[in-house]
Scaffold this motif. Structure first.
Motif, PDB file in Angstrom:
ATOM      1  N   ASP A 154      -2.694 -22.720  -7.278  1.00 44.37           N
ATOM      2  CA  ASP A 154      -1.444 -22.129  -7.737  1.00 44.37           C
ATOM      3  C   ASP A 154      -1.465 -22.097  -9.260  1.00 44.37           C
ATOM      4  O   ASP A 154      -1.695 -23.130  -9.906  1.00 44.37           O
ATOM      5  N   GLY A 155      -1.220 -20.923  -9.830  1.00 49.27           N
ATOM      6  CA  GLY A 155      -1.262 -20.808 -11.277  1.00 49.27           C
ATOM      7  C   GLY A 155      -0.403 -19.664 -11.772  1.00 49.27           C
ATOM      8  O   GLY A 155       0.388 -19.085 -11.022  1.00 49.27           O
ATOM      9  N   SER A 156      -0.566 -19.343 -13.038  1.00 55.57           N
ATOM     10  CA  SER A 156       0.213 -18.269 -13.653  1.00 55.57           C
ATOM     11  C   SER A 156      -0.632 -17.555 -14.699  1.00 55.57           C
ATOM     12  O   SER A 156      -1.683 -18.062 -15.116  1.00 55.57           O
ATOM     13  N   ASP A 178       2.917 -23.431 -13.439  1.00 52.41           N
ATOM     14  CA  ASP A 178       3.913 -22.363 -13.497  1.00 52.41           C
ATOM     15  C   ASP A 178       4.362 -22.021 -14.917  1.00 52.41           C
ATOM     16  O   ASP A 178       5.356 -21.304 -15.095  1.00 52.41           O
ATOM     17  N   ASN A 179       3.655 -22.495 -15.946  1.00 53.32           N
ATOM     18  CA  ASN A 179       4.182 -22.388 -17.305  1.00 53.32           C
ATOM     19  C   ASN A 179       3.719 -21.165 -18.083  1.00 53.32           C
ATOM     20  O   ASN A 179       4.093 -21.014 -19.250  1.00 53.32           O
ATOM     21  N   GLY A 180       2.888 -20.302 -17.498  1.00 51.60           N
ATOM     22  CA  GLY A 180       2.489 -19.067 -18.172  1.00 51.60           C
ATOM     23  C   GLY A 180       1.938 -19.317 -19.562  1.00 51.60           C
ATOM     24  O   GLY A 180       1.041 -20.143 -19.753  1.00 51.60           O
ATOM     25  N   THR A 183       1.294 -22.905 -20.860  1.00 49.10           N
ATOM     26  CA  THR A 183       0.404 -23.804 -20.124  1.00 49.10           C
ATOM     27  C   THR A 183      -0.357 -24.700 -21.106  1.00 49.10           C
ATOM     28  O   THR A 183      -0.939 -24.218 -22.078  1.00 49.10           O
ATOM     29  N   ASP A 214       3.803 -14.407 -14.973  1.00 47.63           N
ATOM     30  CA  ASP A 214       3.880 -14.196 -13.526  1.00 47.63           C
ATOM     31  C   ASP A 214       3.084 -15.276 -12.801  1.00 47.63           C
ATOM     32  O   ASP A 214       1.979 -15.646 -13.217  1.00 47.63           O
ATOM     33  N   ARG A 215       3.647 -15.759 -11.696  1.00 44.77           N
ATOM     34  CA  ARG A 215       3.039 -16.854 -10.942  1.00 44.77           C
ATOM     35  C   ARG A 215       2.413 -16.341  -9.653  1.00 44.77           C
ATOM     36  O   ARG A 215       3.012 -15.540  -8.934  1.00 44.77           O
ATOM     37  N   HIS A 217      -0.771 -17.319  -6.324  1.00 38.52           N
ATOM     38  CA  HIS A 217      -1.784 -18.197  -5.714  1.00 38.52           C
ATOM     39  C   HIS A 217      -3.105 -17.454  -5.867  1.00 38.52           C
ATOM     40  O   HIS A 217      -3.331 -16.421  -5.232  1.00 38.52           O
ATOM     41  N   THR A 241       1.450 -13.311  -4.273  1.00 40.28           N
ATOM     42  CA  THR A 241       2.698 -13.619  -4.963  1.00 40.28           C
ATOM     43  C   THR A 241       3.303 -14.899  -4.402  1.00 40.28           C
ATOM     44  O   THR A 241       3.123 -15.231  -3.240  1.00 40.28           O
TER      45      THR A 241
END
Length: 242
Positions: A154-156, A178-180, A183, A214-215, A217, A241
């Protein structure tokens, strides 16, 4: 009277904004655009192209093959009784000798090679995603041992920029969490020279565009780690998404 042209048809769906790229590619392969139906997030494109006539030589070869096949089936039928008795005898001998079946099972190494690496099943990968130093040697060690294997996390999107002078091809910088753009841990994962279609977007709601923050998988193939740039290169497999 001239022979009537017979067509084959193809329908594809594209993410909005990539229609021109897909149309150009298929036209190079001989496809003709017959309908373009834009939607909210995707466009539906319909194509056709003339079917190629079956060569006469191929037709003659197929007929000869059918004749040979008929002869072979007749001979096999005539020998079936003796063959069945021999097969039963061979099976009994094999059972008595205790020999293993010819069907092989994958080894532990083969199973590991096909397993998707995730933070849940691989402690080394989980620790890598939490490192504060993007230049840490652990990146090189992991990339070297697992090059070509598939990872998922899981990332962004940390950053997104055009690749060179291209208008529809980009370089993506990805990070875990999730910090875009904010990060601060994990490798600096990079997709280089890809378009939106290459991301293979999936999920309940597929966005028309993507950008920093945007987050998703991410599922990707491990590439190389370039220590002089502190960049960990990946090849996208799918982007879901979340």
């Amino acid at each position: 009277m001239a022979d009537e042209i017979t067509y084959e048809y193809k329908t594809v769906q594209t993410v909005r904004g990539t229609d021109g790229l897909v149309i150009s590619k298929l036209q190079k392969d001989g496809w003709e655009l017959v309908e373009q139906a834009p939607g909210m997030l995707r466009s539906t494109l319909s194509f056709r192209r003339p079917k190629k006539p079956l060569p006469l030589l191929l037709i003659g070869t197929a007929a000869a093959f059918l004749v040979i096949l008929t002869i072979v089936i007749g001979v096999a039928s005539a020998l079936s009784d003796g063959g069945e008795q021999k097969d039963a005898s061979d099976e009994s001998t094999a059972a008595a000798s205790g020999k293993p079946s010819a069907t092989s099972t994958p080894t532990a190494a083969e199973s590991a090679a096909t397993e998707v690496i995730t933070p849940q099943n691989n402690p080394e990968f989980a620790a890598l995603l939490l490192k504060a130093d993007t230049c840490d040697d652990a990146n090189l060690d992991f990339a070297t041992r697992n090059k070509g294997r598939t990872i998922a996390f899981d990332g962004s999107i940390v950053n997104m920029a055009p690749h060179g002078d291209y208008a529809t091809r980009y370089d993506f910088l990805l990070g875990p969490g999730d910090n875009g753009p904010k990060t601060g841990v994990g490798p600096a994962f990079k997709y280089e020279d890809v378009n939106i279609f290459d991301l293979k977007l999936t999920g309940k709601e597929i966005p028309a565009t993507v950008g920093a923050g945007d987050r998703f998988h991410f599922v990707a193939k491990v590439g190389e780690f370039k220590a002089n740039q502190c960049l960990f290169f990946l090849d996208p497999v799918s982007t879901e998404t979340r």
